[in-house]
Design a protein around this motif. Sequence first.
Motif, short mmCIF file in Angstrom:
data_model
loop_
_atom_site.label_atom_id
_atom_site.label_comp_id
_atom_site.label_asym_id
_atom_site.label_seq_id
_atom_site.Cartn_x
_atom_site.Cartn_y
_atom_site.Cartn_z
N GLN A 165 0.83 -1.21 0.00
CA GLN A 165 0.00 0.00 0.00
C GLN A 165 0.86 1.26 0.00
O GLN A 165 0.51 2.26 -0.62
CB GLN A 165 -0.91 -0.01 1.23
CG GLN A 165 -1.95 1.10 1.25
CD GLN A 165 -2.85 0.99 2.47
OE1 GLN A 165 -2.42 0.52 3.52
NE2 GLN A 165 -4.08 1.40 2.33
N GLU A 166 1.99 1.21 0.67
CA GLU A 166 2.86 2.37 0.77
C GLU A 166 3.59 2.67 -0.53
O GLU A 166 3.81 3.84 -0.87
CB GLU A 166 3.90 2.14 1.89
CG GLU A 166 4.96 3.21 2.02
CD GLU A 166 4.44 4.52 2.56
OE1 GLU A 166 5.12 5.54 2.38
OE2 GLU A 166 3.35 4.52 3.14
N HIS A 167 3.95 1.65 -1.29
CA HIS A 167 4.85 1.85 -2.42
C HIS A 167 4.20 1.67 -3.79
O HIS A 167 4.68 2.25 -4.76
CB HIS A 167 6.03 0.89 -2.31
CG HIS A 167 6.77 1.00 -1.01
ND1 HIS A 167 7.41 2.14 -0.61
CD2 HIS A 167 6.96 0.10 0.01
CE1 HIS A 167 7.97 1.96 0.58
NE2 HIS A 167 7.71 0.73 0.97
N ALA A 168 3.15 0.86 -3.91
CA ALA A 168 2.59 0.55 -5.24
C ALA A 168 1.78 1.72 -5.79
O ALA A 168 1.22 2.52 -5.05
CB ALA A 168 1.72 -0.70 -5.16
N ARG A 169 1.73 1.82 -7.13
CA ARG A 169 0.90 2.81 -7.78
C ARG A 169 -0.56 2.46 -7.61
O ARG A 169 -0.93 1.31 -7.43
CB ARG A 169 1.21 2.86 -9.29
CG ARG A 169 2.54 3.45 -9.61
CD ARG A 169 2.92 3.28 -11.07
NE ARG A 169 1.86 2.82 -11.94
CZ ARG A 169 2.06 1.96 -12.94
NH1 ARG A 169 3.26 1.44 -13.12
NH2 ARG A 169 1.09 1.60 -13.71
N SER A 170 -1.40 3.48 -7.71
CA SER A 170 -2.84 3.25 -7.54
C SER A 170 -3.44 2.48 -8.71
O SER A 170 -4.46 1.83 -8.56
CB SER A 170 -3.57 4.58 -7.38
OG SER A 170 -3.37 5.40 -8.52
N ASP A 171 -2.79 2.53 -9.89
CA ASP A 171 -3.32 1.83 -11.06
C ASP A 171 -2.60 0.51 -11.32
O ASP A 171 -2.80 -0.11 -12.37
CB ASP A 171 -3.25 2.71 -12.30
CG ASP A 171 -1.82 3.08 -12.66
OD1 ASP A 171 -0.95 3.04 -11.77
OD2 ASP A 171 -1.57 3.42 -13.84
N ALA A 172 -1.74 0.08 -10.40
CA ALA A 172 -1.05 -1.19 -10.58
C ALA A 172 -2.00 -2.36 -10.36
O ALA A 172 -2.91 -2.29 -9.54
CB ALA A 172 0.13 -1.30 -9.62
N GLU A 173 -1.78 -3.44 -11.09
CA GLU A 173 -2.58 -4.64 -10.94
C GLU A 173 -2.00 -5.48 -9.80
O GLU A 173 -0.82 -5.85 -9.83
CB GLU A 173 -2.58 -5.44 -12.24
CG GLU A 173 -3.42 -6.71 -12.17
CD GLU A 173 -3.40 -7.49 -13.47
OE1 GLU A 173 -3.99 -8.58 -13.51
OE2 GLU A 173 -2.79 -6.99 -14.44
N LEU A 174 -2.81 -5.79 -8.80
CA LEU A 174 -2.36 -6.54 -7.63
C LEU A 174 -2.93 -7.96 -7.69
O LEU A 174 -4.13 -8.14 -7.86
CB LEU A 174 -2.82 -5.85 -6.34
CG LEU A 174 -2.45 -4.36 -6.21
CD1 LEU A 174 -2.96 -3.82 -4.89
CD2 LEU A 174 -0.96 -4.16 -6.33
N ILE A 175 -2.04 -8.92 -7.54
CA ILE A 175 -2.43 -10.33 -7.67
C ILE A 175 -1.97 -11.09 -6.44
O ILE A 175 -0.80 -10.99 -6.04
CB ILE A 175 -1.83 -10.96 -8.94
CG1 ILE A 175 -2.31 -10.20 -10.19
CG2 ILE A 175 -2.21 -12.43 -9.05
CD1 ILE A 175 -1.69 -10.69 -11.48
N ASP A 176 -2.88 -11.86 -5.85
CA ASP A 176 -2.56 -12.67 -4.67
C ASP A 176 -1.82 -13.94 -5.11
O ASP A 176 -2.39 -14.79 -5.79
CB ASP A 176 -3.85 -13.03 -3.94
CG ASP A 176 -3.59 -13.74 -2.62
OD1 ASP A 176 -4.57 -14.07 -1.93
OD2 ASP A 176 -2.42 -13.98 -2.28
N SER A 177 -0.56 -14.05 -4.71
CA SER A 177 0.24 -15.20 -5.16
C SER A 177 -0.20 -16.51 -4.52
O SER A 177 0.07 -17.59 -5.06
CB SER A 177 1.72 -14.96 -4.83
OG SER A 177 1.90 -14.79 -3.44
N SER A 178 -0.89 -16.44 -3.38
CA SER A 178 -1.34 -17.67 -2.72
C SER A 178 -2.43 -18.38 -3.53
O SER A 178 -2.71 -19.56 -3.29
CB SER A 178 -1.86 -17.36 -1.32
OG SER A 178 -3.00 -16.51 -1.38
N ARG A 179 -3.04 -17.69 -4.48
CA ARG A 179 -4.10 -18.27 -5.31
C ARG A 179 -3.58 -18.74 -6.66
O ARG A 179 -4.36 -19.24 -7.48
CB ARG A 179 -5.22 -17.25 -5.53
CG ARG A 179 -5.89 -16.78 -4.25
CD ARG A 179 -6.78 -15.58 -4.53
NE ARG A 179 -7.48 -15.15 -3.33
CZ ARG A 179 -8.71 -15.50 -3.00
NH1 ARG A 179 -9.41 -16.29 -3.83
NH2 ARG A 179 -9.28 -15.09 -1.89
N LEU A 180 -2.27 -18.57 -6.90
CA LEU A 180 -1.73 -18.88 -8.22
C LEU A 180 -1.11 -20.28 -8.27
O LEU A 180 -0.48 -20.72 -7.31
CB LEU A 180 -0.63 -17.87 -8.59
CG LEU A 180 -1.04 -16.41 -8.82
CD1 LEU A 180 0.19 -15.58 -9.12
CD2 LEU A 180 -2.05 -16.30 -9.95
#
Length: 406
Positions: free
Chosen positions: A46-61
């Motif tokens: 939350q502190e470093h990523a851009r607001s338009d970056a795509e966030l993916i949960d690696s535990s579901r991959l």
Amino acid sequence: MVTGRISFIGAGPGAADLITVRGARRIAEADVVVWSASAVAPECIQEHARSDAELIDSSRLTREEALEIYRRAERDKLKVVRVHSGDPSMWSAVQDQHDVCSRMNVDVEIVPGVAAFSAAAAAVGRELTAPDVAQSLVVTRLEGGRTPTPAGEEVREFAKHGTTMALHLSASRTAQLVEELRAGGYPDDTPVLVAYKVSWPDELLVRTTIGELEKTVKQRKLWRNALFVVGKSLGGSRANSYHFRRAEPVARRPLRPSAPRRRSAEPGAAKPRGTNGVKDSDVAWWAVRDWQESARGAARVAATRSVPRVDAAQSQLFAEEAEPAEAAEPAVSEQPVAVEAAPKSRRTSAASTTTTRATAKATPAKRTATKTAKTTAAKRTKTATAAKAKPAAKRKPAAEPDEQGE
């Protein structure tokens, strides 16, 4: 040739501010961030990523789904970040991913992170090595889990060295750990540090001994994965643990010309810290924030997506992210313009620009009021100028015949 980039980043033990500067910068530049909320603190992303970056949960991959994300980086020239907890050089499964990505037409890198045992030792103020006690550190896992252990790497074999050990294992297997440590020769009074979620807001640090370890873990109701640091180096204070000797003088070329020191006006006057009254720590911190905002801004211009794409399971972690970040940006971006417009300052050093931004960050209310006043004054001046210009425009045609006649 512009290519995509895949970065495997060690986020450290958990705290958002224990990530390296390089790791934070890569996250700020990323189009896609792959991470796991159970292993990395949400504040780190939350502190470093851009607001338009795509966030993916690696535990579901699955492995194939992860590789498809890396192929997208190659096909669409994206910047993809895979965030691992701790340091990716240990137990992160980064090698297989790195080898596959190295065969793609993308830039691949690994950014190291702070290991959990380093954070645990720092949290309790202990050094893991000490003369005549322990000069080595064994970092291992308890055998018998899902990952097979090679012969000769059992805990009891390492315990025979009697040095400091850092073990990652499920706390529910504490009884087996105690049995292995005793079989290797550790006495029951050997100090043990139990570190659970070290550096997280809900971290738990417990000091005990091998003889009391199993009972202590049960009392704390620990059963998830934890770190166990074992060794006499965790014992009481030691006087003169290392002997410091003065180094021999060596002729060296200065890295940069040294500026002459300025003396204070008064003999007893204190030296000012930083520049223009701003603390050095603030200048350094806002220098980091500057490149974060620059990376985010450059990526926003190049990005084609205007709506953040967040995994449904992570949406609640970023509900209040957009407005505070957007509100702070215009004030930062306008400061360099104000510095360049000042008289007799054609060139502005990075330090002075950073200091100006740090000062502006420290007094947002004054800056906003000044900007509002300047805007209002500019509008009034523009209106007055326009009012005076209209009569002059009407009188000019009447004057032209007189001038021609002369």
